[in-house]
Scaffold this motif. Sequence first.
Motif, PDB file in Angstrom:
ATOM      1  N   VAL A 269       1.644   9.697 119.897  1.00  0.00           N
ATOM      2  CA  VAL A 269       0.470   8.900 119.543  1.00  0.00           C
ATOM      3  C   VAL A 269       0.209   9.048 118.052  1.00  0.00           C
ATOM      4  N   LEU A 270      -0.046   7.923 117.400  1.00  0.00           N
ATOM      5  CA  LEU A 270      -0.438   7.896 115.991  1.00  0.00           C
ATOM      6  C   LEU A 270      -1.859   7.374 115.935  1.00  0.00           C
ATOM      7  N   ALA A 277      -8.397  11.377 119.245  1.00  0.00           N
ATOM      8  CA  ALA A 277      -7.523  12.549 119.191  1.00  0.00           C
ATOM      9  C   ALA A 277      -7.762  13.458 120.389  1.00  0.00           C
ATOM     10  N   LEU A 278      -9.024  13.605 120.770  1.00  0.00           N
ATOM     11  CA  LEU A 278      -9.323  14.393 121.967  1.00  0.00           C
ATOM     12  C   LEU A 278      -8.744  13.721 123.202  1.00  0.00           C
ATOM     13  N   GLU A 279      -8.867  12.394 123.287  1.00  0.00           N
ATOM     14  CA  GLU A 279      -8.353  11.689 124.450  1.00  0.00           C
ATOM     15  C   GLU A 279      -6.832  11.800 124.532  1.00  0.00           C
ATOM     16  N   ARG A 285      -0.402  14.302 125.213  1.00  0.00           N
ATOM     17  CA  ARG A 285       0.630  13.666 124.411  1.00  0.00           C
ATOM     18  C   ARG A 285       0.623  14.217 122.986  1.00  0.00           C
ATOM     19  N   GLY A 286       1.822  14.499 122.461  1.00  0.00           N
ATOM     20  CA  GLY A 286       1.933  14.895 121.075  1.00  0.00           C
ATOM     21  C   GLY A 286       1.428  13.785 120.169  1.00  0.00           C
ATOM     22  N   MET A 287       0.875  14.163 119.040  1.00  0.00           N
ATOM     23  CA  MET A 287       0.229  13.159 118.194  1.00  0.00           C
ATOM     24  C   MET A 287       0.298  13.534 116.731  1.00  0.00           C
TER      25      MET A 287
END
Length: 391
Positions: A269-270, A277-279, A285-287
């Motif tokens: 996720v970008l 970011a919390l979700e 998922r890595g972000m």
Amino acid sequence: MTLQRVYLVAGELSGDILGAGLMRELRARHPTVEFRGMGGPRMEAQGLESRFPLETLSVMGLVEVLKHLPELLRVRRTLREEALAWQPDIMIGIDAPDFNIGLEKQLREAGLKTAHYVSPSVWAWRQGRVKKIAKAVDLMLTLLPFEADFYHRHQVPVSFVGHPLADELPLENDRDGARQALGLAPDTPVLALLPGSRGNEIRFMGATFLDAVTLLCLRHPSLQVVIPAATAQRHAELSQLLAKYPALAQQITLLEGQAREAMVASDAVLLTSGTAALEAMLCHRGMLVAYKMAPATHWLAKRLVKTQWISLPNLIAQESVVPELIQHAATPEAIAEQIGQLFSDAEMRHALEARFAAMHANLQRSASERAAQAITALVAGEPLEATADGA
């Protein structure tokens, strides 16, 4: 004691979600309760009579707020007058602290009970605000345990309720099922791109993110990118921006909402910072968090913000679990490099997913139920310790 009237003020999408959950639980305890104030579609669906549109308070950055200050003051004055005329049992401000805490202080001084749901980042910057908060609220509801510890130290009544998103999202999710639902191929890399829910975030980050996607597609020709638009207005803005990137047309799917489905379907996720970011963490998922703001706002923030991180996963973990690229560091090249590492290193991705699943479990506390319980106790004059858990 039965609550009859509750006045709520929320100013952005995350507050609308929190407010709707709280309203649902309050009505379960007090079936005849009425709600007025300001909120979005989720709160309106729970029965809120909203005086202003949700986006009225969605102004990003210190400098940007100054431009809108006269209108914001007019809105706050109107809400104050209406709340005093209606005489609710309690006024609850949801997030939007620079707006709501001032309103709460005025209403509390006029004799109303007040609570604030979602702590401002007083532990990170402007810690002196805790003195104003102590005068403004009868109760602070926090989503994270380290926030409650801060208020206990400063003798502000507080209840740590946990985060509603942690309750809402399952501890196990179905990546393949999410891909199928979104029409994505099952065996190719998927990037969920969340450029933000505010117009200024699209303006500051949209082109940078799409330039990074262009670079990533050169390295990963089969890459699929899903972009969930937070609102209809954001969808229109993103559509206009994507028209400038015709080479990406076959690899990008623009969605109306469905951010959660997009994140579950993804390998990485970008996003900009914030609740997204919390979700993403709660979707395991890595972000990568990348963020830009107006130069003057960034200049002020660098001098005022004391915390080491801006993203909630890092703040919760109190370590750098998630990479953050801020302002000049948030270049398309740097973004593409970080996301490329997530795609290339399956072991890293799996380790992050396991870490986030454990953090998720620690935040599951039936937050909306706990918040409604604490509000009910406050209005009834019961001791906070009977319902609150700040540990």
